[in-house]
Structures are given as structure tokens and as C-alpha cells.
Scaffold this motif. Structure first.
Motif, PDB file in Angstrom:
ATOM      1  N   ARG A 168       0.825  -1.213   0.000  1.00  0.00           N
ATOM      2  CA  ARG A 168       0.000   0.000   0.000  1.00  0.00           C
ATOM      3  C   ARG A 168       0.858   1.262   0.000  1.00  0.00           C
ATOM      4  NH1 ARG A 168      -5.013  -1.766   4.075  1.00  0.00           N
ATOM      5  NH2 ARG A 168      -6.121  -3.004   2.502  1.00  0.00           N
ATOM      6  N   ARG A 169       1.999   1.206   0.679  1.00  0.00           N
ATOM      7  CA  ARG A 169       2.905   2.360   0.638  1.00  0.00           C
ATOM      8  C   ARG A 169       3.427   2.579  -0.778  1.00  0.00           C
ATOM      9  NH1 ARG A 169       5.044   0.258   5.709  1.00  0.00           N
ATOM     10  NH2 ARG A 169       4.580   1.680   7.437  1.00  0.00           N
ATOM     11  N   GLU A 170       3.853   1.505  -1.400  1.00  0.00           N
ATOM     12  CA  GLU A 170       4.460   1.609  -2.735  1.00  0.00           C
ATOM     13  C   GLU A 170       3.464   2.055  -3.796  1.00  0.00           C
ATOM     14  OE1 GLU A 170       6.050  -2.251  -3.389  1.00  0.00           O
ATOM     15  OE2 GLU A 170       7.819  -1.938  -2.093  1.00  0.00           O
ATOM     16  N   THR A 171       2.192   1.709  -3.633  1.00  0.00           N
ATOM     17  CA  THR A 171       1.187   2.014  -4.652  1.00  0.00           C
ATOM     18  C   THR A 171       0.392   3.287  -4.357  1.00  0.00           C
ATOM     19  OG1 THR A 171      -0.371   0.541  -3.503  1.00  0.00           O
ATOM     20  CG2 THR A 171       0.917  -0.399  -5.324  1.00  0.00           C
ATOM     21  N   GLY A 172       0.698   3.963  -3.234  1.00  0.00           N
ATOM     22  CA  GLY A 172       0.022   5.216  -2.917  1.00  0.00           C
ATOM     23  C   GLY A 172      -1.257   5.067  -2.120  1.00  0.00           C
ATOM     24  N   HIS A 173      -1.693   3.832  -1.868  1.00  0.00           N
ATOM     25  CA  HIS A 173      -2.940   3.631  -1.125  1.00  0.00           C
ATOM     26  C   HIS A 173      -2.800   4.034   0.343  1.00  0.00           C
ATOM     27  CE1 HIS A 173      -5.221   1.769  -4.332  1.00  0.00           C
ATOM     28  NE2 HIS A 173      -4.202   0.982  -4.598  1.00  0.00           N
ATOM     29  N   TRP A 174      -1.594   3.878   0.891  1.00  0.00           N
ATOM     30  CA  TRP A 174      -1.346   4.220   2.294  1.00  0.00           C
ATOM     31  C   TRP A 174      -1.608   5.710   2.520  1.00  0.00           C
ATOM     32  CZ3 TRP A 174       1.013   1.391   6.511  1.00  0.00           C
ATOM     33  CH2 TRP A 174       1.447   2.182   7.582  1.00  0.00           C
ATOM     34  N   ALA A 175      -0.946   6.557   1.719  1.00  0.00           N
ATOM     35  CA  ALA A 175      -1.096   8.006   1.879  1.00  0.00           C
ATOM     36  C   ALA A 175      -2.529   8.444   1.594  1.00  0.00           C
ATOM     37  CB  ALA A 175      -0.114   8.733   0.963  1.00  0.00           C
ATOM     38  N   ALA A 176      -3.141   7.850   0.571  1.00  0.00           N
ATOM     39  CA  ALA A 176      -4.523   8.216   0.222  1.00  0.00           C
ATOM     40  C   ALA A 176      -5.480   7.851   1.350  1.00  0.00           C
ATOM     41  CB  ALA A 176      -4.933   7.516  -1.065  1.00  0.00           C
ATOM     42  N   ARG A 177      -5.244   6.710   1.982  1.00  0.00           N
ATOM     43  CA  ARG A 177      -6.115   6.266   3.088  1.00  0.00           C
ATOM     44  C   ARG A 177      -6.004   7.208   4.272  1.00  0.00           C
ATOM     45  NH1 ARG A 177      -7.611   0.477   4.567  1.00  0.00           N
ATOM     46  NH2 ARG A 177      -8.329   0.518   6.724  1.00  0.00           N
ATOM     47  N   ARG A 178      -4.780   7.596   4.610  1.00  0.00           N
ATOM     48  CA  ARG A 178      -4.599   8.505   5.739  1.00  0.00           C
ATOM     49  C   ARG A 178      -5.193   9.889   5.439  1.00  0.00           C
ATOM     50  NH1 ARG A 178       0.427   7.654   9.800  1.00  0.00           N
ATOM     51  NH2 ARG A 178       0.060   5.442  10.218  1.00  0.00           N
ATOM     52  N   ALA A 179      -5.093  10.343   4.208  1.00  0.00           N
ATOM     53  CA  ALA A 179      -5.686  11.627   3.839  1.00  0.00           C
ATOM     54  C   ALA A 179      -7.210  11.563   3.960  1.00  0.00           C
ATOM     55  CB  ALA A 179      -5.277  12.000   2.415  1.00  0.00           C
ATOM     56  N   HIS A 180      -7.794  10.453   3.504  1.00  0.00           N
ATOM     57  CA  HIS A 180      -9.239  10.266   3.624  1.00  0.00           C
ATOM     58  C   HIS A 180      -9.663  10.239   5.085  1.00  0.00           C
ATOM     59  CE1 HIS A 180     -13.236   8.456   3.313  1.00  0.00           C
ATOM     60  NE2 HIS A 180     -12.816   7.542   4.185  1.00  0.00           N
ATOM     61  N   GLN A 181      -8.874   9.553   5.917  1.00  0.00           N
ATOM     62  CA  GLN A 181      -9.198   9.462   7.335  1.00  0.00           C
ATOM     63  C   GLN A 181      -9.136  10.830   8.005  1.00  0.00           C
ATOM     64  OE1 GLN A 181      -6.377   6.558   8.689  1.00  0.00           O
ATOM     65  NE2 GLN A 181      -7.672   4.805   8.155  1.00  0.00           N
ATOM     66  N   ALA A 182      -8.155  11.654   7.627  1.00  0.00           N
ATOM     67  CA  ALA A 182      -8.050  12.995   8.210  1.00  0.00           C
ATOM     68  C   ALA A 182      -9.304  13.804   7.901  1.00  0.00           C
ATOM     69  CB  ALA A 182      -6.813  13.705   7.659  1.00  0.00           C
ATOM     70  N   ARG A 183      -9.803  13.708   6.664  1.00  0.00           N
ATOM     71  CA  ARG A 183     -11.028  14.423   6.305  1.00  0.00           C
ATOM     72  C   ARG A 183     -12.229  13.864   7.066  1.00  0.00           C
ATOM     73  NH1 ARG A 183     -12.792  17.021   0.923  1.00  0.00           N
ATOM     74  NH2 ARG A 183     -15.026  17.309   1.249  1.00  0.00           N
ATOM     75  N   TYR A 184     -12.302  12.545   7.174  1.00  0.00           N
ATOM     76  CA  TYR A 184     -13.400  11.900   7.887  1.00  0.00           C
ATOM     77  C   TYR A 184     -13.490  12.422   9.320  1.00  0.00           C
ATOM     78  CZ  TYR A 184     -16.003   8.162  10.273  1.00  0.00           C
ATOM     79  OH  TYR A 184     -16.906   7.456  11.047  1.00  0.00           O
ATOM     80  N   TRP A 185     -12.343  12.501  10.009  1.00  0.00           N
ATOM     81  CA  TRP A 185     -12.359  12.903  11.411  1.00  0.00           C
ATOM     82  C   TRP A 185     -12.569  14.396  11.578  1.00  0.00           C
ATOM     83  CZ3 TRP A 185     -13.629   9.625  14.831  1.00  0.00           C
ATOM     84  CH2 TRP A 185     -13.350   8.263  14.612  1.00  0.00           C
ATOM     85  N   PHE A 186     -12.176  15.190  10.579  1.00  0.00           N
ATOM     86  CA  PHE A 186     -12.527  16.612  10.609  1.00  0.00           C
ATOM     87  C   PHE A 186     -14.048  16.776  10.585  1.00  0.00           C
ATOM     88  CE2 PHE A 186     -14.005  19.906   7.582  1.00  0.00           C
ATOM     89  CZ  PHE A 186     -13.928  21.008   8.433  1.00  0.00           C
ATOM     90  N   GLU A 187     -14.694  16.085   9.651  1.00  0.00           N
ATOM     91  CA  GLU A 187     -16.153  16.181   9.545  1.00  0.00           C
ATOM     92  C   GLU A 187     -16.835  15.630  10.795  1.00  0.00           C
ATOM     93  OE1 GLU A 187     -16.948  14.136   5.908  1.00  0.00           O
ATOM     94  OE2 GLU A 187     -16.247  15.786   4.639  1.00  0.00           O
ATOM     95  N   ALA A 188     -16.280  14.548  11.369  1.00  0.00           N
ATOM     96  CA  ALA A 188     -16.844  13.976  12.596  1.00  0.00           C
ATOM     97  C   ALA A 188     -16.715  14.960  13.756  1.00  0.00           C
ATOM     98  CB  ALA A 188     -16.140  12.666  12.936  1.00  0.00           C
ATOM     99  N   GLU A 189     -15.602  15.662  13.818  1.00  0.00           N
ATOM    100  CA  GLU A 189     -15.385  16.638  14.884  1.00  0.00           C
ATOM    101  C   GLU A 189     -16.388  17.787  14.787  1.00  0.00           C
ATOM    102  OE1 GLU A 189     -13.495  17.755  18.359  1.00  0.00           O
ATOM    103  OE2 GLU A 189     -13.066  15.959  17.158  1.00  0.00           O
ATOM    104  N   VAL A 190     -16.662  18.225  13.560  1.00  0.00           N
ATOM    105  CA  VAL A 190     -17.646  19.291  13.366  1.00  0.00           C
ATOM    106  C   VAL A 190     -19.028  18.820  13.809  1.00  0.00           C
ATOM    107  CG1 VAL A 190     -18.836  20.706  11.650  1.00  0.00           C
ATOM    108  CG2 VAL A 190     -16.361  20.417  11.517  1.00  0.00           C
ATOM    109  N   ARG A 191     -19.399  17.596  13.431  1.00  0.00           N
ATOM    110  CA  ARG A 191     -20.705  17.061  13.832  1.00  0.00           C
ATOM    111  C   ARG A 191     -20.817  16.964  15.348  1.00  0.00           C
ATOM    112  NH1 ARG A 191     -19.829  13.694   9.276  1.00  0.00           N
ATOM    113  NH2 ARG A 191     -19.001  12.035  10.615  1.00  0.00           N
ATOM    114  N   GLU A 192     -19.750  16.475  15.999  1.00  0.00           N
ATOM    115  CA  GLU A 192     -19.773  16.348  17.458  1.00  0.00           C
ATOM    116  C   GLU A 192     -19.918  17.717  18.119  1.00  0.00           C
ATOM    117  OE1 GLU A 192     -19.771  13.910  19.563  1.00  0.00           O
ATOM    118  OE2 GLU A 192     -19.368  12.143  18.342  1.00  0.00           O
ATOM    119  N   ALA A 193     -19.214  18.726  17.575  1.00  0.00           N
ATOM    120  CA  ALA A 193     -19.284  20.068  18.149  1.00  0.00           C
ATOM    121  C   ALA A 193     -20.688  20.649  18.013  1.00  0.00           C
ATOM    122  CB  ALA A 193     -18.265  20.976  17.474  1.00  0.00           C
TER     123      ALA A 193
END
Length: 331
Positions: free
Chosen positions: A255-280
Motif C-alpha cells: 500500500r505504501r508503494e502504490t500510494g494507497h497508504w497516503a490516500a487512506r490517511r488523507a481520507h481518514q483525516a477528512r473523515y475525522w474533521f467532519e466527525a469533529e464538526v458534527r460532534e461540536a
């Protein structure tokens, strides 16, 4: 505290996790500043985050201890973030994983932190994501995130981890039907535990059943050939643990070599930003004057003076500054 975390000091890490888990408003401001400071420090540390879920009684704690001891024996630093069921009375942890992982808790290369799930769904505590970031900054090589147990909402742990491991016990087709399809689709590796003694043959058959079920699922772009896969392990006999680790490393490297690792972490960062807004936004409903307005409007709905839709519209437009919706209102 930030410097202590970057030096890998366990006391500083424990204090920081307590800070981010605190519900006090002043502590929240300090926690946000600490997390941003660590990010600005650009420490460049990246742990392998492994989410682990499983059916009740499958032996998650026994597996984590055996697996963690194997990893520390190879010179790796391992952090375990174990989310315990919460007491309905006190809100605290009921089980206490440190008492169930005595050997690993004494290992100087390991760090175990149990956290109460409280009312948060998804099998993880609300601030588990931030605890992961702290452990990563403290230079741990592997972070194991243990959830409360299998359920429909357990898939949230996949949004915290690089790899999602599902631990199951030897069983027949009934258990295969009992596990939600959603969590099967999220799993990267399925481990059939307790493959020892009289259960060894049963575990092998169960593993074959799950392997067949995985082949029927839709191919995912983040998987190389052969994944997701099912394997047998025995936490008691420590059999199959090395193979499981090899497979985890192989998948992570691909996943690191094919770019899926970085893409997954970027997606997760956005997911938790939106979750934080909803919780607030939801938290404003628990504070005055909104809390009192909700109680008043709920009483009006209960008495039949207002419809639920009209009461909700009044609350949103009057107290939460939402523009009125055309065609609404009335009793």
C-alpha cells in the motif's frame, strides 16, 4: 509536555492522553494546542496502525499480549489502545486491559492504555484518534487499537487504522452468518484464533470457510492479489503469529508503494474533521439556552401543541441561526 512526548517519555504520553480525553473546555484548548504543536514539529514518525476487532470471548486480549510480546521481542515499540465497555453508572472502564495483559504491561517496550468507550459508537472512544497521534509522536513502531467487540458500528475502527484485523473463534456456518457483512468487507486480514488442541481441526475448517467467503466479496482497489485473506493463529501456543505479522507487513508495504497508504490517511483525516464538526454541533444541544429551548419545545410536542417538524424548525432557526425553510411552520 510536547518535548517529553517527542523524547518518548511514558509519563508525558500518559498525561497527554489524559488531557485529550478530558471533557473540560479549558483542557480541550490545551489538547488542541498540544496536537497542533506536535504536527508543526514535523517529527516525521509514522507507526503501523492496526485496528483489531473480534467476537466476544474470542481472546482479543490474549492475542494482543502474545502478538505484542513477539513484536517487542523483535525490538519494536508497541502501544496498545484498548477501548473498554463503559460503566453506565460511573462512565469508567469496566474490564481494565492492564490486568488482562500482565506480561505485556511489564514490558519496557510496550505501552497499554485502556479507555472507556462512554456513549461513543463505533467500538472506539471519541478521542482514540488523538491518542494514536500522540503514540506516533512518541515514536512507537506499532499501535494496536482494540475495539469493544464486533457489532454493526465496529467498522469505525477502519477509519483509524492502516490495517483492519478481524479476530474470530473456530465455529461453523452459524457464526459466518452472524458476522455483519459490513465488517467482513472492511477487514484486511481475518485471524481464526484458538487453533490449538481439540479446536485445531475446527479452526482450519473455519478458516477455509472464511477464505471462501472473502473470495465472493467485491475486489477492492487497496488490496494486492490474495488479500483480504484468512489465517489461523493460536495466541496460547503463539503459533501463526509470525506469519500473521509477515502478511501485515507485506500488505502495508504494498500500500505504501502504490500510494494507497497516503490516500487512506488523507481520507481518514477528512473523515475525522467532519466527525469533529458534527460532534461540536451536537454538543450545543446540551448547553443553554438551546438545552432549555429543547425541553420547552419537547413539552409542546408532547402536549400536542406543536408538530415535531414545526418544533424542530423553530429550534434550528431561532437558536442555531439556520435560515427558515420555505413552506414550513404552523401547528
Amino acid at each position: 509536555m510536547q518535548a517529553g512526548i517527542l523524547r518518548g517519555e511514558r509519563r508525558a504520553l500518559a498525561r497527554a492522553i489524559t488531557l485529550v480525553e478530558s471533557g473540560r473546555a479549558d483542557h480541550r484548548g490545551d489538547a488542541i494546542a498540544l496536537l497542533q504543536g506536535l504536527k508543526d514539529a514535523d517529527h516525521g514518525r509514522e507507526a503501523l496502525r492496526i485496528g483489531l476487532s473480534g467476537t466476544p470471548g474470542v481472546g482479543k486480549s490474549t492475542f494482543i499480549e502474545a502478538f505484542g510480546m513477539m513484536l517487542t521481542g523483535r525490538g519494536l515499540k508497541v502501544a496498545v489502545l484498548a477501548v473498554d465497555p463503559s460503566s453506565a453508572r460511573s462512565g469508567g472502564s469496566i474490564l481494565g486491559d492492564k490486568t488482562r495483559m500482565e506480561r505485556l504491561a511489564r514490558d519496557p517496550r510496550a505501552f497499554i492504555r485502556p479507555s472507556p468507550s462512554q456513549s461513543h459508537l463505533g467500538g472506539v472512544a471519541r478521542r482514540t484518534r488523538e491518542a494514536i497521534e500522540l503514540c506516533e509522536a512518541a515514536d512507537f513502531d506499532v499501535i494496536l487499537i482494540e475495539t469493544v467487540g464486533v457489532g454493526q458500528s465496529e467498522t469505525v475502527v477502519a477509519e483509524l487504522s492502516d490495517l483492519f484485523v478481524l479476530l474470530l473463534a473456530p465455529a461453523g456456518g452459524d457464526e459466518l452468518q452472524g458476522v455483519k457483512r459490513g465488517i467482513m468487507e472492511m477487514a484486511d486480514i481475518i485471524l481464526i484464533n484458538k487453533a490449538d488442541g481439540d479446536l485445531k481441526a475446527t479452526a482450519t475448517r473455519t478458516c477455509a470457510d472464511y477464505a471462501g467467503a472473502l473470495r465472493l466479496l467485491r475486489k477492492r482497489p487497496q488490496d494486492p492479489e490474495g488479500f483480504p485473506k484468512a489465517l489461523t493463529v493460536s495466541a496460547i501456543e503463539e503459533a501463526g503469529l509470525a506469519q500473521a505479522w509477515d502478511e501485515m507487513q507485506a500488505l502495508a508495504e504494498w500500500r505504501r508503494e502504490t500510494g494507497h497508504w497516503a490516500a487512506r490517511r488523507a481520507h481518514q483525516a477528512r473523515y475525522w474533521f467532519e466527525a469533529e464538526v458534527r460532534e461540536a454541533l451536537l454538543s450545543t444541544l446540551k448547553r443553554e439556552p438551546v438545552k432549555g429551548a429543547m425541553a420547552r419545545l419537547a413539552g409542546a410536542v408532547e402536549a400536542g401543541d406543536l408538530t415535531a417538524a414545526a418544533a424542530a424548525e423553530e429550534l434550528l432557526t431561532t437558536y442555531l441561526q439556520r435560515p427558515p425553510q420555505s413552506g414550513t411552520g404552523g401547528t
